[in-house]
Design a protein around this motif. Structure first.
Motif, PDB file in Angstrom:
ATOM      1  N   GLY A   1       0.820  -1.210   0.000  1.00  0.00           N
ATOM      2  CA  GLY A   1       0.000   0.000   0.000  1.00  0.00           C
ATOM      3  C   GLY A   1       0.851   1.255   0.000  1.00  0.00           C
ATOM      4  O   GLY A   1       0.591   2.201  -0.763  1.00  0.00           O
ATOM      5  N   PHE A   2       1.877   1.277   0.862  1.00  0.00           N
ATOM      6  CA  PHE A   2       2.773   2.428   0.876  1.00  0.00           C
ATOM      7  C   PHE A   2       3.416   2.628  -0.495  1.00  0.00           C
ATOM      8  O   PHE A   2       3.527   3.750  -0.987  1.00  0.00           O
ATOM      9  CB  PHE A   2       3.869   2.227   1.929  1.00  0.00           C
ATOM     10  N   ALA A   3       3.852   1.529  -1.101  1.00  0.00           N
ATOM     11  CA  ALA A   3       4.548   1.609  -2.387  1.00  0.00           C
ATOM     12  C   ALA A   3       3.632   2.155  -3.482  1.00  0.00           C
ATOM     13  O   ALA A   3       4.034   3.021  -4.269  1.00  0.00           O
ATOM     14  CB  ALA A   3       5.090   0.240  -2.769  1.00  0.00           C
ATOM     15  N   ALA A   4       2.409   1.641  -3.550  1.00  0.00           N
ATOM     16  CA  ALA A   4       1.484   2.079  -4.605  1.00  0.00           C
ATOM     17  C   ALA A   4       1.085   3.542  -4.425  1.00  0.00           C
ATOM     18  O   ALA A   4       1.056   4.322  -5.385  1.00  0.00           O
ATOM     19  CB  ALA A   4       0.244   1.189  -4.614  1.00  0.00           C
ATOM     20  N   ARG A   5       0.772   3.920  -3.187  1.00  0.00           N
ATOM     21  CA  ARG A   5       0.377   5.316  -2.936  1.00  0.00           C
ATOM     22  C   ARG A   5       1.543   6.265  -3.183  1.00  0.00           C
ATOM     23  O   ARG A   5       1.385   7.322  -3.808  1.00  0.00           O
ATOM     24  CB  ARG A   5      -0.145   5.471  -1.513  1.00  0.00           C
ATOM     25  N   ASN A   6       2.729   5.900  -2.713  1.00  0.00           N
ATOM     26  CA  ASN A   6       3.895   6.751  -2.915  1.00  0.00           C
ATOM     27  C   ASN A   6       4.246   6.902  -4.383  1.00  0.00           C
ATOM     28  O   ASN A   6       4.748   7.950  -4.811  1.00  0.00           O
ATOM     29  CB  ASN A   6       5.093   6.187  -2.151  1.00  0.00           C
ATOM     30  N   ALA A   7       3.984   5.865  -5.162  1.00  0.00           N
ATOM     31  CA  ALA A   7       4.271   5.948  -6.592  1.00  0.00           C
ATOM     32  C   ALA A   7       3.457   7.054  -7.246  1.00  0.00           C
ATOM     33  O   ALA A   7       3.970   7.814  -8.092  1.00  0.00           O
ATOM     34  CB  ALA A   7       3.993   4.610  -7.261  1.00  0.00           C
ATOM     35  N   LEU A   8       2.196   7.163  -6.888  1.00  0.00           N
ATOM     36  CA  LEU A   8       1.363   8.232  -7.432  1.00  0.00           C
ATOM     37  C   LEU A   8       1.897   9.602  -7.021  1.00  0.00           C
ATOM     38  O   LEU A   8       1.931  10.544  -7.826  1.00  0.00           O
ATOM     39  CB  LEU A   8      -0.081   8.067  -6.960  1.00  0.00           C
ATOM     40  N   VAL A   9       2.335   9.731  -5.780  1.00  0.00           N
ATOM     41  CA  VAL A   9       2.897  10.998  -5.311  1.00  0.00           C
ATOM     42  C   VAL A   9       4.169  11.336  -6.087  1.00  0.00           C
ATOM     43  O   VAL A   9       4.363  12.485  -6.516  1.00  0.00           O
ATOM     44  CB  VAL A   9       3.184  10.929  -3.799  1.00  0.00           C
ATOM     45  N   CYS A  10       5.031  10.347  -6.275  1.00  0.00           N
ATOM     46  CA  CYS A  10       6.279  10.583  -7.000  1.00  0.00           C
ATOM     47  C   CYS A  10       6.021  11.045  -8.433  1.00  0.00           C
ATOM     48  O   CYS A  10       6.666  11.975  -8.927  1.00  0.00           O
ATOM     49  CB  CYS A  10       7.127   9.310  -7.022  1.00  0.00           C
ATOM     50  N   ALA A  11       5.081  10.380  -9.107  1.00  0.00           N
ATOM     51  CA  ALA A  11       4.765  10.753 -10.484  1.00  0.00           C
ATOM     52  C   ALA A  11       4.183  12.164 -10.537  1.00  0.00           C
ATOM     53  O   ALA A  11       4.521  12.960 -11.429  1.00  0.00           O
ATOM     54  CB  ALA A  11       3.799   9.745 -11.093  1.00  0.00           C
ATOM     55  N   ASP A  12       3.322  12.502  -9.579  1.00  0.00           N
ATOM     56  CA  ASP A  12       2.742  13.838  -9.543  1.00  0.00           C
ATOM     57  C   ASP A  12       3.818  14.898  -9.302  1.00  0.00           C
ATOM     58  O   ASP A  12       3.824  15.966  -9.938  1.00  0.00           O
ATOM     59  CB  ASP A  12       1.682  13.935  -8.443  1.00  0.00           C
ATOM     60  N   LEU A  13       4.707  14.642  -8.371  1.00  0.00           N
ATOM     61  CA  LEU A  13       5.773  15.594  -8.077  1.00  0.00           C
ATOM     62  C   LEU A  13       6.635  15.848  -9.308  1.00  0.00           C
ATOM     63  O   LEU A  13       6.928  17.007  -9.648  1.00  0.00           O
ATOM     64  CB  LEU A  13       6.636  15.079  -6.927  1.00  0.00           C
ATOM     65  N   ALA A  14       7.031  14.777  -9.964  1.00  0.00           N
ATOM     66  CA  ALA A  14       7.891  14.930 -11.136  1.00  0.00           C
ATOM     67  C   ALA A  14       7.165  15.642 -12.270  1.00  0.00           C
ATOM     68  O   ALA A  14       7.741  16.505 -12.946  1.00  0.00           O
ATOM     69  CB  ALA A  14       8.388  13.572 -11.599  1.00  0.00           C
ATOM     70  N   GLU A  15       5.896  15.294 -12.467  1.00  0.00           N
ATOM     71  CA  GLU A  15       5.143  15.933 -13.539  1.00  0.00           C
ATOM     72  C   GLU A  15       4.954  17.425 -13.273  1.00  0.00           C
ATOM     73  O   GLU A  15       4.884  18.231 -14.208  1.00  0.00           O
ATOM     74  CB  GLU A  15       3.788  15.247 -13.705  1.00  0.00           C
ATOM     75  N   SER A  16       4.889  17.796 -12.001  1.00  0.00           N
ATOM     76  CA  SER A  16       4.684  19.202 -11.657  1.00  0.00           C
ATOM     77  C   SER A  16       5.982  19.993 -11.594  1.00  0.00           C
ATOM     78  O   SER A  16       5.958  21.193 -11.295  1.00  0.00           O
ATOM     79  CB  SER A  16       3.950  19.317 -10.323  1.00  0.00           C
ATOM     80  N   GLY A  17       7.122  19.333 -11.860  1.00  0.00           N
ATOM     81  CA  GLY A  17       8.379  20.053 -11.959  1.00  0.00           C
ATOM     82  C   GLY A  17       9.437  19.721 -10.936  1.00  0.00           C
ATOM     83  O   GLY A  17      10.541  20.280 -10.986  1.00  0.00           O
ATOM     84  N   ALA A  18       9.155  18.844  -9.991  1.00  0.00           N
ATOM     85  CA  ALA A  18      10.166  18.492  -9.001  1.00  0.00           C
ATOM     86  C   ALA A  18      11.373  17.840  -9.678  1.00  0.00           C
ATOM     87  O   ALA A  18      11.230  16.979 -10.544  1.00  0.00           O
ATOM     88  CB  ALA A  18       9.572  17.534  -7.968  1.00  0.00           C
ATOM     89  N   PHE A  19      12.553  18.272  -9.271  1.00  0.00           N
ATOM     90  CA  PHE A  19      13.801  17.736  -9.841  1.00  0.00           C
ATOM     91  C   PHE A  19      14.475  16.890  -8.777  1.00  0.00           C
ATOM     92  O   PHE A  19      14.741  17.356  -7.666  1.00  0.00           O
ATOM     93  CB  PHE A  19      14.719  18.871 -10.281  1.00  0.00           C
TER      94      PHE A  19
END
Length: 454
Positions: A210-228
């Motif tokens: 659960g942690f892995a799946a939820r965190n994956a969505l957060v990571c993708a969102d962060l990167a898509e929004s410009g996080a380097f």
């Protein structure tokens, strides 16, 4: 390692280069079977305690992602978490042996949650290809990273799962190479999951996915929004290899270079730990050669690989305070197969069964070096039964026997019929069967739920 693009950047380019049209029909069929296996396990485990705990405080919404346990739409990150935990709840998830990881119970909940929020039509072939990319990235990185010693301390699915799911999400969203590199790096930062839980009977394991799946969505969102994020997160001085594996990093094989890793994934027959699968199957095979009941068996000897003996909870003789502890134990799995003449879920219904306890007390488990050298390409095991009259009967298996597609589909049908009703389950089955040719995969979100509960 110096010079050239980082490992994360190289893998990002390879992930994005995969064209859905380049994925053969047989690989897409395998991905669809993995999807059914994931959903079947999630439906069957939807009301288990850890599944209910995973959706605590989750609320139904009018627009969102399907939450299998809730039976309603909910926020995508909540759905990803709860569905990943439910799918892991039977300990019957798919298995990639080289990475020692259960990739499907992280990749699919993240992808399906993202499908619900993408906001544009995406073909079914694209969805399946994204899953293939996720399995590939997780399998290749995990195979390079994991050792028996590392898996004894850290949960492989917890380390590799976020990376695999993020790879799938980036391919699915069509992110840029820069965004994908950052997302993969952030996913490595989410690597987590300690293997202390078997020692105390904790349920931590269920929530790793659960942690892995939820965190994956957060990571993708962060990167898509410009996080380097750090480019050298895998090979750097404080990167994945040196921090976790305490080893020098090396270049990974190119993704998809030797075929598709998803085809190496096997589906479990028994709802138990990977390392208990082959020993239990060997025990069942040798039990069928014993006349009469298991009372004719005086003692049991199990031969397994070093990896099997090292994995936490696998070399355990009890007492077993939880069903999870029994499902992890090679000794329990073997004794139950001998006592019950099966390797089904019913073997774990009574943790204090006196005949199983008697057999465990007369069981020895040891590494066979000849079996160890075959791992991880194969997972061999052998079981010898000594009968009351002194007769010795041995059965050796060269590798685990995977659940055939018909068994996976049958389990999915039974669980989906119960959760959705036969009509809705038939609609879901038909949609998955035709997913590769579907112009829009979005109906899959609603089809996961009972018709009256949408």
């Amino acid at each position: 390692m110096t010079g050239g693009p980082s490992i994360a950047a190289t893998m990002a380019a390879e992930i994005l280069a995969l064209q859905p049209e380049a994925v053969s029909d047989d690989v897409l069929d395998k991905a669809a079977l993995c999807l059914m296996d994931y959903l079947g396990a999630a439906y069957e485990a939807r009301d288990l305690p850890w599944s209910r705990q995973a959706r605590f405080r989750h609320r139904a919404v009018d627009q969102g992602a399907a939450s299998i346990g809730l039976g309603r739409l909910t926020a995508p990150q909540d759905a990803a978490f709860a569905n990943a935990v439910a799918a892991h709840g039977l300990v019957r998830e798919d298995m990639h042996v080289g990475s020692v990881a259960h990739l499907g119970v992280v990749v699919w909940p993240a992808l399906l949650a993202d499908l619900a929020q993408l906001g544009r039509p995406v073909g079914g072939r694209k969805l399946l290809a994204a899953a293939v990319a996720g399995y590939e990235a997780g399998a290749v990185l995990g195979t390079a990273l994991m050792t028996a010693e590392l898996a004894r301390l850290f949960r492989p699915t917890g380390l590799i799962g976020p990376f695999a799911a993020v790879a799938a999400l980036c391919h699915f969203r069509g992110l840029t190479a820069e965004q994908t590199t950052s997302a993969l790096s952030l996913a490595v930062n989410c690597a987590a999951g300690l293997n202390q839980w078997p020692a105390s009977g904790g349920s931590d394991m269920y929530f790793h996915t659960g942690f892995a799946a939820r965190n994956a969505l957060v990571c993708a969102d962060l990167a898509e929004s410009g996080a380097f994020a750090t480019r050298e997160i895998i090979e750097g001085e404080a990167g994945l290899f040196r921090a976790f594996a305490r080893q020098e990093p090396r270049r990974l094989p190119a993704l998809f270079a030797g075929g598709f890793e998803i085809v190496k994934v096997f589906h479990k027959q028994a709802p138990a730990c990977n390392f208990a699968q082959t020993p239990s199957q060997a025990a069942l095979a040798v039990r069928l050669k014993v006349p009469g009941t298991s009372a004719n068996v005086a003692s049991v000897h199990i031969e397994a690989t070093r990896a099997a003996l090292l994995y936490p909870g696998c070399d355990a003789s009890g007492p077993f305070g939880t069903m999870l502890a029994a499902k992890m134990s090679i000794q329990f799995g073997v004794a139950a197969a001998v006592a019950r003449g099966s390797i089904g879920a019913g073997n774990y219904a009574d943790l204090e069964d006196p005949e199983i306890a008697r057999l465990i007390a007369s069981t020895t488990l040891a590494e066979n070096p000849e079996l160890t050298v075959a791992y991880p390409q194969r997972q061999p095991a052998a079981v010898t039964l000594v009968l009351q009259d002194g007769t010795r009967i041995r059965e050796a298996l060269d590798d685990v026997i995977a659940a055939p597609a018909a068994m996976v589909r049958g389990r999915f049908k039974a669980a989906a019929d119960e959760a959705l009703g036969p009509g809705r389950a038939a609609d879901l089955t038909a949609f998955i069967d035709a997913l590769a040719s579907s112009a829009d995969a979005l109906p899959l979100n609603a089809l996961q739920l009972p018709r009256i509960q949408q």
